[in-house]
Design a protein around this motif. Structure first.
Motif, mmCIF file in Angstrom:
data_model
loop_
_atom_site.group_PDB
_atom_site.id
_atom_site.type_symbol
_atom_site.label_atom_id
_atom_site.label_comp_id
_atom_site.label_asym_id
_atom_site.label_seq_id
_atom_site.Cartn_x
_atom_site.Cartn_y
_atom_site.Cartn_z
ATOM 1 N N UNK A 1 0.832 -1.102 -0.104
ATOM 2 C CA UNK A 1 0.060 0.177 -0.044
ATOM 3 C C UNK A 1 0.786 1.270 -0.150
ATOM 4 N N UNK A 2 1.733 1.127 0.859
ATOM 5 C CA UNK A 2 2.889 2.436 0.951
ATOM 6 C C UNK A 2 3.501 2.631 -0.509
ATOM 7 N N UNK A 3 3.995 1.583 -1.024
ATOM 8 C CA UNK A 3 4.434 1.724 -2.316
ATOM 9 C C UNK A 3 3.820 2.294 -3.423
ATOM 10 N N UNK A 4 2.558 1.816 -3.370
ATOM 11 C CA UNK A 4 1.593 2.230 -4.545
ATOM 12 C C UNK A 4 0.996 3.536 -4.045
ATOM 13 N N UNK A 5 0.737 4.072 -2.798
ATOM 14 C CA UNK A 5 0.492 5.149 -2.590
ATOM 15 C C UNK A 5 1.776 6.417 -3.162
ATOM 16 N N UNK B 1 8.154 3.400 -14.606
ATOM 17 C CA UNK B 1 8.789 2.801 -15.490
ATOM 18 C C UNK B 1 7.684 1.855 -16.299
ATOM 19 N N UNK B 2 6.860 1.599 -15.486
ATOM 20 C CA UNK B 2 5.662 0.509 -16.334
ATOM 21 C C UNK B 2 4.271 1.061 -15.648
ATOM 22 N N UNK B 3 3.247 0.865 -16.323
ATOM 23 C CA UNK B 3 1.863 1.036 -15.986
ATOM 24 C C UNK B 3 1.489 0.394 -15.116
ATOM 25 N N UNK B 4 0.147 0.545 -14.231
ATOM 26 C CA UNK B 4 -0.436 -0.108 -13.325
ATOM 27 C C UNK B 4 0.179 -0.346 -12.067
ATOM 28 N N UNK B 5 -0.287 -1.102 -11.068
ATOM 29 C CA UNK B 5 0.068 -1.039 -9.677
ATOM 30 C C UNK B 5 1.548 -1.761 -9.462
ATOM 31 N N UNK C 1 -6.835 4.775 -6.107
ATOM 32 C CA UNK C 1 -8.080 4.759 -7.092
ATOM 33 C C UNK C 1 -8.639 3.368 -7.258
ATOM 34 N N UNK C 2 -8.128 2.462 -6.113
ATOM 35 C CA UNK C 2 -8.618 1.098 -5.899
ATOM 36 C C UNK C 2 -9.502 0.876 -4.718
ATOM 37 N N UNK C 3 -10.311 -0.022 -4.710
ATOM 38 C CA UNK C 3 -11.331 -0.198 -3.793
ATOM 39 C C UNK C 3 -10.930 -1.055 -2.586
#
Lengths: 518, 450
Positions: free
Chosen positions: A389-393, A405-409, B19-21
């Motif tokens: 979660x922290x990295x994606x935030x 570098x790349x799309x998405x999570x 942006x995710x649930x």
């Protein structure tokens, strides 16, 4: 100007320049103390240890006495404290701030673990005391094994490897032994290693006598399945794959990769450096892995200590467990023993050899076990979720100003390229050094090698949202400054660290690897 | 959970920003049938600090601590007094919680202490240069052999009869995998000079331990001479570096590479790890290029101020990958710090005194054990460790002694396996032993042999 009753000014008075700077006479700057080398502050006749009178004996040195000066400067205890405390203040550390080194998992190091590792019942045991006198230590090794097997779903664990790379070597040696047992050692020589892998992977495979064949990544940052299919054959010994990989991505075709490698008669070695992303979310057994090392100093938070010590236990599948090295632990109804010699092994066991003098990094085992017990199964799962979660935030907060570098999570680390610095005259290195002036340790730079000017950010689960927001705000401000043409802020950085940029070429061209002898 | 700063409100806000649930939307790449839907079964839930401390303290109480018994074990791990300030200093956050010093501007603390460590190790071993550590003495020995093979472009090595058998096994395992040939001479006392008899044109190095695993002191000079005459190198091994405060250093006796266990200085027994491997060698470009592990080197910063960096890294795995001199990355950072602080506290005079104290205690022990009927001290010379021959099985004697809370050395069979040395006991004494310890050991041994 305000003063107290004795005339001492209690506010800054008007004569101060706006910012006090310039050189000082002492070389120190306030709390930033200059500290010479030990050879410059110490002396051969200084000593910080006292000795008791000796018994009167006839020496038995057989004429081997050392003569002449050794060349070891000493310090009294107060001088030593000052030397090392001053030096310590010239280091960045997790306890000082966010340390987002991708692939290194710089998470909080609980002090309970330090306390427990120092209990004499673990720390003050000799590795070769009678085994009946070290049952508590062996019980810790057994408990740690239980946790590692449960978390990964694997069948066995070899505890003796002393760090990640040593663990890789252990796993690959098990694979080598299994291939030898099949009579295929002469023919199965090739190991597939993705180009995004840590350098330790190809180095390890080479040390085991294998040749290395590099696998390129596809456009999504993962193993290119078409090329993998082309490269597989009867001469392939294994694939060494990091998962999640060093781009911070889960290899979504991992099951297909495992199946293809197994069908070709090879083994699947997984580099477990990034286990922190998936604890309690999936088990590597269910992904088809045959062997994986676990960096206790990453995932299970034993302190990095400026470069070790680490520990790299290896979990093994049923296909490999008989080849685990000596010594190994046997449990029999709350009595534990170590098998230390080939002669003592059970029939099916065929250990590939011995990796080091003793049984592994006990000090790290205690710390890692304490970490696991503190978290529990629920907490470990939560830790992985929070790390991801922290990295994606951070990725979400940074994606408009930096260049993902790349799309998405992503998983537990987010990879960026230097595309956002194009035409600014600022490099990834400059950007990293400017982060130092902002009070942060830079992210991993120029790794993995698969993207240009890589910046790999791993915040870990032990950062708060507030901390991440401050960090993201700072990086966004820096990116904007670079784009606005404030190049000097970067190319001159760091300006506020104890030293400016160091001349690495000079260090390598005429190496000075020790102090001048007195 | 006390180590996790996020609360549920934070998590919800962060998921919304992403942006995710749900959190599981971030784990979509895990194959569906490999996903765990809840916490792993068979493991307990989270625990308080008090509970973890209680549980592990109970386990710690199940062993016989070295410090709670008259203690005489060596065999590659030695119990010395470590000053309290050492453990205090290595627990400074700035040392403990730092990573490898890849950003030198904010890692000068680690880098300068590594530079000082390298300098101390070079002086101690009598060599020109030392690296920034390896895992332990046994892996350092294996690395030294592989290094010698690259330098000489030969693939054979000869292991002396007095080399610690666990070191021999570690070398054999490591070298064999890379295609090298290991000739390990049959373990024996007083036989280390035999290595020169099997030297040939394929020998990259001879590996000789001093003091050897039986505690005997070995004159390396003639062995170095013979090795060099055959175009081979001498790899000298030391498992007890305190000895170098009193006996001739390997460098003074012609060693080309030194591999040593540094645990004795600054580091506790820790049931065998973590320890600290030392590697030192001649200052020769060919040697440096083939050395494993890290080096800290001196340089200057942009303002001309002295500073330190990791250097010569084109040998290492992160640059050279499969052509690297070693796969080592993480080494023994904090153990090197403990070593260098303890060595700074000792200094030249302290190390010499410490070494004298060890030797004196060992002589005292040898005299008392030799006075027991049926016990023979086998060594002609020793530093702080020696072998005794008993009139019965040494493993059984050691078990008996441990029941009386005396940790009375290591049966040679524990090291070599059963057969051959069943009546040999290897004992060590250090500055931590008192007159009372030695009296108790001698008295209890006498009783055990009756």
């Amino acid at each position: 100007m305000s003063m107290n009753k004795t005339g001492r000014p209690t506010t800054p008075h008007g004569d101060y320049a706006p910012q006090s700077g310039g050189e000082t006479f002492s070389g120190s700057r306030g709390l930033a103390q200059q500290e010479p080398l030990l050879s410059e502050v110490g002396a051969l006749d200084k000593c910080g240890v006292d000795f008791a009178p000796l018994p009167d004996v006839t020496p038995r040195l057989g004429g081997m006495e050392r003569t002449g000066e050794i060349g070891l400067p000493g310090l009294s205890e107060p001088e030593a404290l000052r030397h090392y405390v001053r030096l310590s203040q010239r280091n960045f550390a997790i306890d000082l701030g966010l340390y987002p080194l991708g692939s290194c998992t710089m998470k909080h190091n609980p002090r309970l673990n330090e306390k427990l590792a120092r209990l004499p019942g673990f720390a003050d045991l000799h590795p070769l005391q009678p085994q009946s006198t070290v049952q508590g230590a062996l019980a810790v090794m057994d408990a740690l094994s239980h946790w590692l097997k449960a978390i990964t779903g694997m069948d066995a664990v070899a505890l003796s490897p002393k760090a990640g790379a040593h663990g890789e070597w252990c796993g690959m040696m098990c694979i080598r032994a299994a291939i030898e047992a099949r009579g295929e050692l002469e023919t199965r020589k090739r190991v597939l290693v993705p180009e995004s892998a840590h350098g330790t992977n190809p180095a390890t495979a080479a040390e085991c006598g294998f040749t290395i064949d590099q696998l390129p990544a596809d456009a999504s940052g993962r193993v290119d399945m078409d090329i993998l299919r082309q490269k597989l054959g009867p001469d392939v010994a294994a694939i060494m794959l990091t998962n999640p990989n060093t781009c911070g991505l889960f290899e979504r075709d991992i099951r297909a990769i495992a199946d293809l490698v197994h069908e070709a008669g090879g083994y699947f070695y997984c580099d477990g450096a990034n286990l922190n992303a998936i604890m309690g979310k999936t088990r590597v057994r269910d992904l088809g892995v045959d062997a994986m090392h676990i960096n206790l100093h990453k995932t299970f938070s034993t302190p990095h200590g400026g470069g070790g010590p680490g520990a790299g236990p290896v979990v093994l599948s049923n296909r490999l467990k008989d080849f685990a090295p000596l010594p190994y632990l046997c449990a029999d109804d709350e009595r534990w023993s170590l098998v230390e010699h080939d002669a003592d092994t059970k029939e099916e066991a065929r250990p590939f050899g011995r990796m080091s003098a003793f049984h592994g990094q006990m000090g790290m085992f205690v710390r890692a076990l304490a970490y696991m017990m503190s978290h529990g199964a629920d907490g470990l799962r939560q830790a992985s979720e929070d790390a991801v979660l922290n990295a994606n935030y951070l990725l979400a907060r940074l994606k408009d100003e930096l260049s993902p570098a790349f799309d998405g999570v992503c998983m537990h680390e987010a990879l960026f390229t230097d595309a956002f610095l194009k035409d600014t005259g600022v490099t990834t290195l400059d950007f990293a050094k400017a982060m130092i002036d902002e009070g942060y340790h830079p992210m991993t730079m120029y790794f993995p090698l698969v993207v240009h000017g890589a910046m790999l950010i791993e915040p870990t689960e032990t950062e708060s949202k507030e901390s991440l927001d401050r960090f993201a705000d700072t990086l966004i401000a820096l990116a904007k400054a670079a784009k606005a043409g404030d190049r000097a802020r970067f190319t001159n950085a760091p300006m506020l660290a104890p030293l400016r940029r160091l001349d690495e070429t000079r260090a390598a061209r005429s190496p000075v690897l020790g102090w001048e002898k007195a | 959970m006390r180590y996790l700063p996020l609360n549920d409100d934070d998590r919800a806000a962060m998921l919304a920003r992403i942006g995710v649930s749900s959190i599981d939307d971030l784990f979509v790449d895990i194959p569906p049938d490999a996903r765990l839907e809840k916490a792993i079964e068979g493991l307990p839930g989270h625990a308080t600090e008090m509970q973890v401390e209680r549980d592990l303290t109970a386990l710690a109480a199940r062993s016989l601590n070295a410090g709670d018994a008259p203690f005489f074990c060596g065999g590659g791990a030695y119990r010395h007094h470590v000053p309290a300030s050492v453990d205090h200093l290595i627990q400074r956050s700035e040392f403990l919680t730092a990573y490898t010093p890849y950003q030198p501007e904010i890692a000068q603390g680690t880098l300068q202490t590594l530079f000082e460590f390298q300098s101390q190790v070079a002086a101690l071993t009598g060599m020109d240069i030392a690296n920034a550590s390896l895992y332990d003495g046994s892996t350092a020995t294996a690395e030294a052999v592989r290094m010698a093979m690259r330098i000489t472009r030969r693939n054979g090595c000869v292991l002396a009869p007095g080399l610690h058998p666990h070191y021999s096994d570690t070398v054999r395992t490591a070298v064999h995998a890379g295609g090298g040939i290991v000739e390990a001479l049959t373990p024996a006392m007083g036989a280390d000079t035999k290595v020169v008899e099997v030297l040939d044109e394929n020998t990259a190095c001879i590996v000789v331990q001093n003091p050897n695993v039986f505690g005997e002191l070995v004159d390396l000079d003639p062995l170095a001479e013979a090795a060099h005459a055959a175009g081979a190198l001498l790899v000298a091994v030391t498992t007890e570096v305190v000895s170098l405060g009193l006996i001739k250093s390997p460098g003074q006796m012609g060693a080309d590479i030194v591999a040593a266990e540094g645990q004795s200085i600054g580091n506790g027994l820790n049931f065998g790890g973590p320890f600290v491997g030392l590697l030192a060698c001649r200052n020769d470009r060919k040697f440096i290029r083939q050395a494993p592990g890290r080096f800290a080197g001196e340089t200057v910063d942009a303002d001309g101020k002295r500073g330190f960096v990791l250097t010569l890294s084109t040998r290492e795995q992160h640059i050279r990958r499969e052509k690297a001199t070693s796969n080592i990355c993480t080494n023994s950072g904090l153990c090197t710090l403990a070593f260098t602080i303890h060595m700074a506290l000792l200094g030249e005079t302290g190390l010499r005194q410490l070494a004298k104290a060890n030797h004196a205690r060992a002589c005292q022990l040898a005299d008392q054990l030799a006075a027991i009927r049926g016990v023979e001290v086998v060594n002609d010379s020793f530093f702080n460790e020696f072998a005794v021959r008993l009139p019965m099985n040494a493993t059984k004697v050691v078990e008996k002694l441990s029941k009386k809370k005396i940790l009375g050395g290591i049966p040679a069979a524990r090291l070599f396996g059963p057969g051959g040395f069943d009546d040999v006991l290897i004992v060590a004494a250090t500055e931590t032993n008192t007159d009372e310890d030695i009296d108790a050991f001698a008295k209890t041994l006498r009783e055990a042999l009756q």
